[in-house]
Each structure stands twice: as C-alpha cells, then as structure tokens.
Design an enzyme around this catalytic site. Structure first.
Site, PDB file in Angstrom:
ATOM      1  N   HIS A  77      49.658  26.419  52.622  1.00 35.48           N
ATOM      2  CA  HIS A  77      48.755  27.268  51.837  1.00 35.48           C
ATOM      3  C   HIS A  77      47.564  26.449  51.308  1.00 35.48           C
ATOM      4  O   HIS A  77      46.404  26.806  51.505  1.00 35.48           O
ATOM      5  CB  HIS A  77      49.541  27.907  50.675  1.00 35.48           C
ATOM      6  CG  HIS A  77      48.727  28.782  49.774  1.00 35.48           C
ATOM      7  ND1 HIS A  77      48.939  30.136  49.667  1.00 35.48           N
ATOM      8  CD2 HIS A  77      47.683  28.504  48.941  1.00 35.48           C
ATOM      9  CE1 HIS A  77      48.057  30.647  48.816  1.00 35.48           C
ATOM     10  NE2 HIS A  77      47.291  29.669  48.353  1.00 35.48           N
ATOM     11  N   GLU A  78      47.870  25.320  50.667  1.00 34.93           N
ATOM     12  CA  GLU A  78      46.799  24.526  50.060  1.00 34.93           C
ATOM     13  C   GLU A  78      45.938  23.839  51.129  1.00 34.93           C
ATOM     14  O   GLU A  78      44.738  23.663  50.940  1.00 34.93           O
ATOM     15  CB  GLU A  78      47.381  23.499  49.071  1.00 34.93           C
ATOM     16  CG  GLU A  78      48.237  24.100  47.948  1.00 34.93           C
ATOM     17  CD  GLU A  78      47.533  25.171  47.112  1.00 34.93           C
ATOM     18  OE1 GLU A  78      46.284  25.206  47.103  1.00 34.93           O
ATOM     19  OE2 GLU A  78      48.232  25.985  46.463  1.00 34.93           O
ATOM     20  N   HIS A 117      43.234  26.133  52.242  1.00 38.40           N
ATOM     21  CA  HIS A 117      42.091  26.066  51.318  1.00 38.40           C
ATOM     22  C   HIS A 117      41.240  24.824  51.600  1.00 38.40           C
ATOM     23  O   HIS A 117      40.009  24.895  51.618  1.00 38.40           O
ATOM     24  CB  HIS A 117      42.554  26.008  49.862  1.00 38.40           C
ATOM     25  CG  HIS A 117      43.176  27.277  49.362  1.00 38.40           C
ATOM     26  ND1 HIS A 117      42.779  28.528  49.788  1.00 38.40           N
ATOM     27  CD2 HIS A 117      44.145  27.488  48.436  1.00 38.40           C
ATOM     28  CE1 HIS A 117      43.504  29.447  49.151  1.00 38.40           C
ATOM     29  NE2 HIS A 117      44.342  28.845  48.338  1.00 38.40           N
TER      30      HIS A 117
HETATM   31 ZN   LIG Z   1      45.679  29.783  47.075  1.00 38.94          ZN
END
Ligand SMILES: [Zn+2]
Length: 182
Positions: free
Chosen positions: A85-86, A89
């Site tokens: 997830h990170e 980003h």
């Molecule tokens: Zn997030």
C-alpha cells in the site's frame, strides 16, 4: 516513553520487513518499478515505529515507508499489504509528483493503493467482519479510499471526499501500474 513490549514488538516488525523484502513478489515489483522510474529505494526506506494514530502505516517523502509496529499483529499478510500500500504511494509520488493538498491526487493514489495491495483481499475483509463477499472488492476499495482521503487536512467534509474519489474513480481503479507491465 516505551511500552513494555516495545523492543520485542519492534524486532518482530523488523524481521517481518526482512521476510517481505525477500519473499513478496509485489514488494519486489514495486521496488523495481521505483528504480526504473528514477527513485531507487532500499532496506533503509522501511522503518517500524509505534504510531500515534490508528493506522497501519504511512508514507512520507522524507522518511519513506513507516510500519506501525503495534498494529502488525505478527501477521505476514498484514505487513506485506501495508508495505505494498505505502509503496504504491511512493511509486505514484515518484512517477506523478503527487500533490497531497489536492484531494483528487490523494484520492487517486489511495484508490490504487487499496486496490493493488491486498487491503481488500478475501482474508483481510473477512477479518473485518465483511462477510458479503460478492462485488466486495470495489466497495472495499472505495470505502478505504474515502477513509484515507477524509484524513487529509485539506478536506472540508464528507461531500468533498466522496466527490474527489468519484471524480477519479474509473481512471485510477483501472490503472494497475506497475503490475500490468509486461
Ligand atoms: Zn494510503
């Protein structure tokens, strides 16, 4: 002030990072994509800490990916999902220079991170008590993106958040880079 089990908790988190770096295809795919995009990262990009907020992790341009060690529950799938997830980003920030004050930018990378990370996989949703699994992926991604964007200080309320997610939904939900690359 350190909690009683801070040391062991931190060590367990560090060990799970090592294991994910060695064994997670998704983590490796994202790290290779970041290198190709001109933002190579290594082991030092990932750190564990006791986070003040109720989150699993975070990404910060200066500090990299932070795993919230007290919420990792000794779960290999949870830490991998959080790292992916990170990293989504971080990858989006590298390739598209995300403007975090623009809710549509933020919404897009949250949709992608939730969709591509396994945040909404069967077992994670099951653990949250969402037992209606039909068409659960899209609903889950939308819900989690809205929750994340709602934490953006630029947001003026839930209409703002829903509008931002809706505006970029189709494009960003269908953008699976770098996982669609040949
Ligand atoms: Zn997030």
């Amino acid at each position: 002030m350190a909690a009683p089990h801070d040391g062991a908790e931190g060590a367990a988190c560090q060990a799970m990072i090592e294991r994910a770096l060695a064994s997670s295809a998704a983590v490796r795919t994202l790290m290779r994509a970041m290198e190709r995009a001109g933002c190579p990262v290594d082991r030092a990009f990932f750190s564990c800490e006791r986070c003040a907020q109720e989150c699993q992790g975070g990404y910060d341009r200066a500090r990299g990916v932070i795993l919230c060690q007290q919420h990792m529950q000794n779960s290999r799938s949870l830490i991998e999902a959080t790292m992916v997830h990170e990293l989504v980003h971080a990858y989006d920030d590298c390739r598209a220079h995300v403007d975090w004050t623009d809710l549509k930018h933020h919404a897009c990378t949250e949709i992608r991170a939730a969709n591509l990370s396994g945040d909404c996989s069967f077992s994670q949703e099951f653990a949250r008590g969402n037992f209606n699994l039909r068409a659960q992926q899209q609903k889950c991604v939308r819900r989690r993106a809205e929750l994340s964007v709602a934490m953006n200080p630029t947001s003026q309320g839930s209409k703002d958040v829903k509008d931002a997610v809706a505006a970029v939904w189709r494009h960003c939900y269908n953008d699976r880079a770098p996982f669609d690359a040949a």
